[in-house]
Design a protein around this motif. Structure first.
Motif, PDB file in Angstrom:
ATOM      1  N   ILE A 180       0.824  -1.205   0.000  1.00 60.96           N
ATOM      2  CA  ILE A 180       0.000   0.000   0.000  1.00 60.96           C
ATOM      3  C   ILE A 180       0.857   1.253   0.000  1.00 60.96           C
ATOM      4  CG2 ILE A 180      -0.240   0.244   2.521  1.00 60.96           C
ATOM      5  CD1 ILE A 180      -3.144   1.058   2.046  1.00 60.96           C
TER       6      ILE A 180
ATOM      7  N   TYR B 263       0.285   3.877  -2.900  1.00 57.81           N
ATOM      8  CA  TYR B 263      -0.229   5.171  -2.467  1.00 57.81           C
ATOM      9  C   TYR B 263       0.759   6.301  -2.779  1.00 57.81           C
ATOM     10  CZ  TYR B 263      -4.638   4.725   0.098  1.00 57.81           C
ATOM     11  OH  TYR B 263      -5.956   4.595   0.427  1.00 57.81           O
TER      12      TYR B 263
ATOM     13  N   ASP C 185      -7.517   3.632  -5.108  1.00 59.21           N
ATOM     14  CA  ASP C 185      -8.734   3.217  -4.420  1.00 59.21           C
ATOM     15  C   ASP C 185      -8.984   1.716  -4.553  1.00 59.21           C
ATOM     16  OD1 ASP C 185      -9.073   5.839  -3.769  1.00 59.21           O
ATOM     17  OD2 ASP C 185     -10.597   6.244  -5.286  1.00 59.21           O
TER      18      ASP C 185
ATOM     19  N   VAL D  44     -17.053   1.463   3.638  1.00 56.49           N
ATOM     20  CA  VAL D  44     -15.801   1.423   4.397  1.00 56.49           C
ATOM     21  C   VAL D  44     -16.079   1.392   5.895  1.00 56.49           C
ATOM     22  CG1 VAL D  44     -15.448   3.931   4.550  1.00 56.49           C
ATOM     23  CG2 VAL D  44     -13.466   2.398   4.535  1.00 56.49           C
TER      24      VAL D  44
ATOM     25  N   GLU E 189      -6.687  -0.195  -2.057  1.00 60.28           N
ATOM     26  CA  GLU E 189      -6.947  -0.030  -0.624  1.00 60.28           C
ATOM     27  C   GLU E 189      -8.058  -0.949  -0.144  1.00 60.28           C
ATOM     28  OE1 GLU E 189     -10.185   3.594  -0.156  1.00 60.28           O
ATOM     29  OE2 GLU E 189      -8.054   4.042   0.012  1.00 60.28           O
ATOM     30  N   ALA E 190      -8.947  -1.361  -1.084  1.00 57.03           N
ATOM     31  CA  ALA E 190     -10.009  -2.284  -0.700  1.00 57.03           C
ATOM     32  C   ALA E 190      -9.450  -3.635  -0.291  1.00 57.03           C
ATOM     33  CB  ALA E 190     -10.991  -2.452  -1.859  1.00 57.03           C
TER      34      ALA E 190
ATOM     35  N   LYS F 150     -15.674  -0.753  -3.515  1.00 59.34           N
ATOM     36  CA  LYS F 150     -14.675   0.281  -3.760  1.00 59.34           C
ATOM     37  C   LYS F 150     -14.242   0.350  -5.218  1.00 59.34           C
ATOM     38  CE  LYS F 150     -11.961   3.604  -2.643  1.00 59.34           C
ATOM     39  NZ  LYS F 150     -12.518   4.945  -2.408  1.00 59.34           N
TER      40      LYS F 150
ATOM     41  N   VAL G 260      -6.595  -4.157   1.204  1.00 61.98           N
ATOM     42  CA  VAL G 260      -5.773  -4.094   2.400  1.00 61.98           C
ATOM     43  C   VAL G 260      -6.554  -4.544   3.631  1.00 61.98           C
ATOM     44  CG1 VAL G 260      -4.481  -2.549   3.922  1.00 61.98           C
ATOM     45  CG2 VAL G 260      -4.259  -2.337   1.460  1.00 61.98           C
ATOM     46  N   ILE G 261      -7.801  -4.085   3.770  1.00 63.30           N
ATOM     47  CA  ILE G 261      -8.606  -4.465   4.930  1.00 63.30           C
ATOM     48  C   ILE G 261      -8.843  -5.969   4.938  1.00 63.30           C
ATOM     49  CG2 ILE G 261     -10.869  -4.220   6.008  1.00 63.30           C
ATOM     50  CD1 ILE G 261     -10.938  -1.372   5.129  1.00 63.30           C
TER      51      ILE G 261
ATOM     52  N   ILE H 105      -6.374   3.843   5.494  1.00 62.83           N
ATOM     53  CA  ILE H 105      -7.579   3.710   4.684  1.00 62.83           C
ATOM     54  C   ILE H 105      -8.628   4.757   5.040  1.00 62.83           C
ATOM     55  CG2 ILE H 105      -9.435   2.174   3.998  1.00 62.83           C
ATOM     56  CD1 ILE H 105      -6.726   1.298   3.014  1.00 62.83           C
TER      57      ILE H 105
ATOM     58  N   LYS I 290      -6.142   1.071   9.693  1.00 61.71           N
ATOM     59  CA  LYS I 290      -7.325   1.933   9.767  1.00 61.71           C
ATOM     60  C   LYS I 290      -7.000   3.371   9.380  1.00 61.71           C
ATOM     61  CE  LYS I 290     -10.523  -0.332  12.896  1.00 61.71           C
ATOM     62  NZ  LYS I 290     -11.502  -0.113  13.975  1.00 61.71           N
TER      63      LYS I 290
END
Length: 407
Positions: free
Chosen positions: A87, A91, A116, A222, A119-120, A184, A122-123, A256, A253
């Motif tokens: 990320i 980023y 974008d 999110v 980043e979806a 996302k 990563v969680i 994101i 957290k």
């Protein structure tokens, strides 16, 4: 009045000279021009400062990724760690390119789409990493199943009063994170389409603008994903304590969630006039572009500090000793390239999505390994349930789980 001509000196004796010449324009005294009022984002200083932080962050993170691949002793865990670490390069470099092409108000939308979409993931990968730390769903269920959920307004569990932990709880956590992996990218593609038709501008909350609806959908998605992540941590915080999860949770957290609210705040500030717009004959940018430019600049700086924090949160040293061969040498480059290929293979994500959203979830068999792992002194790692020692499994148990338990 200040009179300017295109290479011609007007005759002061002729009062009609200025009016007669079509190449002469009149600008009031004291009116700022593009040269008199430069925008910081367009200066070399902004590009140099952001570039310094970006390339430093890239060096730090790329070295960390390389060392994880070099010490790829626990693929089930390090697969997710490497994906999370990516990320920072995505980023940082994406934001820097967007800043370099700042004068084109279309480019930042396309660059932001790439950012974008990643980043979806990563969680989801962070939640999957926590599952691996604890040995999989069966091991987690054997620890928490049937226990009452503590009701607390502080931790957002007041609405779960009287409920107990079940397999439905784990399924909800996975589904809530996986839906963000779908929503996302869809919102990112919708943004590009709306931008092409002139229906999207950052900070424009008009009902005829797509920004309002994209923001609402994204915010709900999110928030649900991060809430599920927090619920999982709340349920397993004691089990995860040997892995020092607080810093890991905070970093994921903040990168994101806070970056989204940071961008929205900047867009609102530009809409309110707190951030000056660009009025220049040479440069024309759309509404919301200046706010997006400042967002890119701030992210470039923030990624340097994120790289430092992630280097500490997801250290490779715990895996280093396990990767040495009999002669005490590390893996060759061929092994590193194959490890990277295995890490970026999205097959496990697709299978997990099919599994968690399938109607056949009613009953399934979940296998997990309970194996002694390395002891990381200082509290970063304790006894690991999912490490494989030289490919051998010490103990394997199979647990039949049922989704009859409602959450």
């Amino acid at each position: 009045m200040t009179v300017r001509g295109a290479g011609l000196a007007p005759d002061p004796a002729s009062p009609t000279t200025a009016a007669a010449s079509p190449s002469v324009s009149a600008i009031p005294e004291g009116s700022p021009t593009a040269m008199e009022q430069p925008v910081f984002l367009m200066t070399t200083a902004a590009q140099a400062i952001s570039g310094f932080f970006v390339w430093t962050a890239l060096l730090i993170t790329c070295h960390q990724i390389y060392m994880h691949l070099r010490c790829y002793s626990c693929p089930n865990e390090q697969r997710y760690i490497v994906r999370i670490l990516f990320i920072v390069p995505i980023y940082a470099f994406d934001s820097w390119l967007s800043l370099l092409f700042f004068t084109n108000d279309q480019y930042y939308v396309y660059f932001g789409t790439v950012r974008d979409c990643y980043e979806a993931l990563v969680i989801y990968n962070f939640l999957s990493l926590c599952y691996e730390y604890l040995g999989g769903e069966s091991s987690i269920m054997s620890e928490i199943r049937g226990k009452p959920i503590e009701s607390s307004c502080v931790y957002g569990t007041c609405c779960l009063w009287g409920k107990t932990y079940s397999i439905g709880f784990l399924r909800f956590c996975k589904q809530a994170t996986l839906q963000f992996c779908v929503v996302k990218p869809l919102m990112a593609v919708s943004t590009v389409v709306l931008q092409a038709f002139g229906k999207y501008r950052d900070g424009d909350f008009d009902v005829t603008s797509g920004y309002l609806y994209v923001t609402i959908i994204y915010n709900i998605s999110v928030s649900l994903a991060l809430y599920a992540l927090f619920l999982f941590y709340f349920a397993t915080r004691e089990l995860l304590s040997p892995y020092s999860p607080v810093l890991k949770f905070f970093m994921v957290k903040s990168v994101i969630f806070l970056s989204f609210w940071q961008g929205m705040l900047l867009a609102i500030l530009e809409k309110c006039g707190a951030i000056p717009k660009i009025h220049s004959a040479r440069v024309s940018v759309g509404e919301g572009t200046v706010a997006a430019g400042y967002q890119d600049f701030i992210i470039c700086v923030e990624m340097f500090f994120a790289a430092l924090a992630l280097r500490h949160a997801f250290t490779y040293k715990v895996y280093a000793d396990k990767r040495l061969d009999a002669q005490g040498h590390c893996a060759p480059m061929k092994s590193i390239s194959s490890s990277l290929k295995e890490t970026m293979n999205p097959h496990d994500i697709v299978q997990d999505a099919i599994h968690n959203f399938s109607p056949a979830y009613q009953q399934y068999t979940q296998q997990s390994t309970l194996e002694p792992g390395p002891t990381w002194r200082g509290g970063a790692h304790g006894l690991s349930r999912s490490h494989s020692l030289s490919g051998a499994r010490d103990n394997e148990k199979t647990l039949l789980l049922s989704s009859d338990d409602e959450f």
